[in-house]
Write a protein that holds these residues in place. Structure first.
Motif, PDB file in Angstrom:
ATOM      1  N   LEU A  64       6.823 -12.852  95.644  1.00 61.36           N
ATOM      2  CA  LEU A  64       6.387 -11.464  95.521  1.00 61.36           C
ATOM      3  C   LEU A  64       4.965 -11.273  96.053  1.00 61.36           C
ATOM      4  O   LEU A  64       4.650 -10.229  96.630  1.00 61.36           O
ATOM      5  CB  LEU A  64       6.483 -11.017  94.059  1.00 61.36           C
ATOM      6  CG  LEU A  64       7.895 -10.897  93.504  1.00 61.36           C
ATOM      7  CD1 LEU A  64       7.844 -10.577  92.020  1.00 61.36           C
ATOM      8  CD2 LEU A  64       8.690  -9.850  94.248  1.00 61.36           C
ATOM      9  N   LEU A  65       4.122 -12.282  95.879  1.00 60.94           N
ATOM     10  CA  LEU A  65       2.768 -12.210  96.415  1.00 60.94           C
ATOM     11  C   LEU A  65       2.799 -12.107  97.942  1.00 60.94           C
ATOM     12  O   LEU A  65       2.101 -11.270  98.536  1.00 60.94           O
ATOM     13  CB  LEU A  65       1.960 -13.434  95.975  1.00 60.94           C
ATOM     14  CG  LEU A  65       0.531 -13.507  96.497  1.00 60.94           C
ATOM     15  CD1 LEU A  65      -0.315 -12.417  95.841  1.00 60.94           C
ATOM     16  CD2 LEU A  65      -0.053 -14.876  96.234  1.00 60.94           C
ATOM     17  N   PHE A  66       3.631 -12.916  98.578  1.00 55.89           N
ATOM     18  CA  PHE A  66       3.744 -12.832 100.026  1.00 55.89           C
ATOM     19  C   PHE A  66       4.420 -11.540 100.465  1.00 55.89           C
ATOM     20  O   PHE A  66       4.107 -11.006 101.531  1.00 55.89           O
ATOM     21  CB  PHE A  66       4.491 -14.043 100.585  1.00 55.89           C
ATOM     22  CG  PHE A  66       3.628 -15.256 100.705  1.00 55.89           C
ATOM     23  CD1 PHE A  66       2.589 -15.296 101.608  1.00 55.89           C
ATOM     24  CD2 PHE A  66       3.840 -16.351  99.891  1.00 55.89           C
ATOM     25  CE1 PHE A  66       1.777 -16.408 101.716  1.00 55.89           C
ATOM     26  CE2 PHE A  66       3.041 -17.474  99.985  1.00 55.89           C
ATOM     27  CZ  PHE A  66       2.001 -17.503 100.901  1.00 55.89           C
ATOM     28  N   ALA A  67       5.334 -11.027  99.656  1.00 60.14           N
ATOM     29  CA  ALA A  67       5.974  -9.752  99.990  1.00 60.14           C
ATOM     30  C   ALA A  67       4.985  -8.603  99.950  1.00 60.14           C
ATOM     31  O   ALA A  67       5.172  -7.589 100.622  1.00 60.14           O
ATOM     32  CB  ALA A  67       7.137  -9.479  99.032  1.00 60.14           C
ATOM     33  N   VAL A  68       3.923  -8.730  99.181  1.00 58.59           N
ATOM     34  CA  VAL A  68       2.885  -7.709  99.131  1.00 58.59           C
ATOM     35  C   VAL A  68       1.800  -7.982 100.171  1.00 58.59           C
ATOM     36  O   VAL A  68       1.314  -7.069 100.840  1.00 58.59           O
ATOM     37  CB  VAL A  68       2.280  -7.629  97.708  1.00 58.59           C
ATOM     38  CG1 VAL A  68       1.031  -6.792  97.686  1.00 58.59           C
ATOM     39  CG2 VAL A  68       3.314  -7.077  96.736  1.00 58.59           C
ATOM     40  N   LEU A  69       1.420  -9.247 100.329  1.00 60.31           N
ATOM     41  CA  LEU A  69       0.326  -9.586 101.240  1.00 60.31           C
ATOM     42  C   LEU A  69       0.683  -9.399 102.712  1.00 60.31           C
ATOM     43  O   LEU A  69      -0.177  -9.005 103.508  1.00 60.31           O
ATOM     44  CB  LEU A  69      -0.124 -11.029 101.013  1.00 60.31           C
ATOM     45  CG  LEU A  69      -0.944 -11.295  99.768  1.00 60.31           C
ATOM     46  CD1 LEU A  69      -1.320 -12.759  99.687  1.00 60.31           C
ATOM     47  CD2 LEU A  69      -2.186 -10.429  99.739  1.00 60.31           C
ATOM     48  N   LEU A  70       1.922  -9.658 103.091  1.00 58.57           N
ATOM     49  CA  LEU A  70       2.307  -9.526 104.492  1.00 58.57           C
ATOM     50  C   LEU A  70       2.209  -8.081 104.990  1.00 58.57           C
ATOM     51  O   LEU A  70       1.568  -7.835 106.018  1.00 58.57           O
ATOM     52  CB  LEU A  70       3.702 -10.106 104.709  1.00 58.57           C
ATOM     53  CG  LEU A  70       4.185 -10.141 106.144  1.00 58.57           C
ATOM     54  CD1 LEU A  70       3.298 -11.062 106.974  1.00 58.57           C
ATOM     55  CD2 LEU A  70       5.622 -10.603 106.201  1.00 58.57           C
ATOM     56  N   PRO A  71       2.791  -7.080 104.306  1.00 54.88           N
ATOM     57  CA  PRO A  71       2.588  -5.705 104.776  1.00 54.88           C
ATOM     58  C   PRO A  71       1.133  -5.254 104.717  1.00 54.88           C
ATOM     59  O   PRO A  71       0.678  -4.486 105.575  1.00 54.88           O
ATOM     60  CB  PRO A  71       3.455  -4.860 103.835  1.00 54.88           C
ATOM     61  CG  PRO A  71       4.447  -5.790 103.288  1.00 54.88           C
ATOM     62  CD  PRO A  71       3.774  -7.124 103.223  1.00 54.88           C
ATOM     63  N   TRP A  72       0.385  -5.755 103.726  1.00 54.93           N
ATOM     64  CA  TRP A  72      -1.025  -5.382 103.650  1.00 54.93           C
ATOM     65  C   TRP A  72      -1.797  -5.931 104.843  1.00 54.93           C
ATOM     66  O   TRP A  72      -2.620  -5.240 105.445  1.00 54.93           O
ATOM     67  CB  TRP A  72      -1.621  -5.883 102.338  1.00 54.93           C
ATOM     68  CG  TRP A  72      -3.067  -5.573 102.188  1.00 54.93           C
ATOM     69  CD1 TRP A  72      -3.632  -4.338 102.068  1.00 54.93           C
ATOM     70  CD2 TRP A  72      -4.137  -6.506 102.178  1.00 54.93           C
ATOM     71  NE1 TRP A  72      -4.997  -4.457 101.961  1.00 54.93           N
ATOM     72  CE2 TRP A  72      -5.331  -5.780 102.029  1.00 54.93           C
ATOM     73  CE3 TRP A  72      -4.202  -7.886 102.264  1.00 54.93           C
ATOM     74  CZ2 TRP A  72      -6.562  -6.381 101.974  1.00 54.93           C
ATOM     75  CZ3 TRP A  72      -5.430  -8.491 102.208  1.00 54.93           C
ATOM     76  CH2 TRP A  72      -6.596  -7.731 102.060  1.00 54.93           C
ATOM     77  N   ALA A  73      -1.538  -7.184 105.205  1.00 55.59           N
ATOM     78  CA  ALA A  73      -2.203  -7.779 106.371  1.00 55.59           C
ATOM     79  C   ALA A  73      -1.811  -7.052 107.651  1.00 55.59           C
ATOM     80  O   ALA A  73      -2.652  -6.810 108.529  1.00 55.59           O
ATOM     81  CB  ALA A  73      -1.860  -9.258 106.475  1.00 55.59           C
TER      82      ALA A  73
END
Length: 144
Positions: A64-73
């Motif tokens: 879930l952290l990567f699911a949030v961080l990828l669109p943010w990046a």
């Protein structure tokens, strides 16, 4: 027929956006955080052995952290390198975005409908896991 024609005449000056408003992303991140917290709160200390669920919950949290961080990046890259023919102002108010339309492939969708379509699965999963966790705790307390 005339009603549809009148509706098109009234709505023809609505702005069409090809991006979601940042508040929609904030709500999505909040729902993902709700899901992760509900998983840790309701399912971490079950069955008397704290190590049984720690690893799967940690892996779900990382996912879930990567699911949030990828669109943010990706959004940071998009802000730094905008398209040359970008016509929309970068700081559109939520009210203006909400009243406009959202471009979907070869069609248009009302912006609030697009936001609901994006947030509804996240909300269903977050609230559903919370409900399942509450029922699980009630059943566990009644069983002992």
């Amino acid at each position: 027929m005339s009603r549809d024609l009148d509706q098109n005449l009234i709505n023809h000056n609505k702005p069409v956006f090809d991006y979601l408003h940042p508040r929609i992303y904030v709500v999505a991140i909040g729902l993902v955080a709700w899901f992760a917290m509900a998983a840790w709160i309701f399912f971490d200390h079950q069955f008397g052995k704290p190590d049984d669920m720690s690893l799967p919950l940690a892996m779900v949290s990382v996912l879930l952290l990567f699911a949030v961080l990828l669109p943010w990046a990706l959004s940071l890259v998009w802000k730094r390198h905008p398209r040359p023919n970008d016509r929309h102002p970068p700081d559109t108010t939520f009210r203006d975005w909400r009243l406009g339309d959202f471009a979907v492939w070869d069609s248009q969708l009302h912006s609030t409908h697009a936001a609901i379509d994006m947030l509804l699965p996240l909300a269903a999963v977050a609230f559903g896991l919370t409900a399942i966790g509450i029922v699980f705790l009630i059943c566990a307390s009644l069983a002992s």
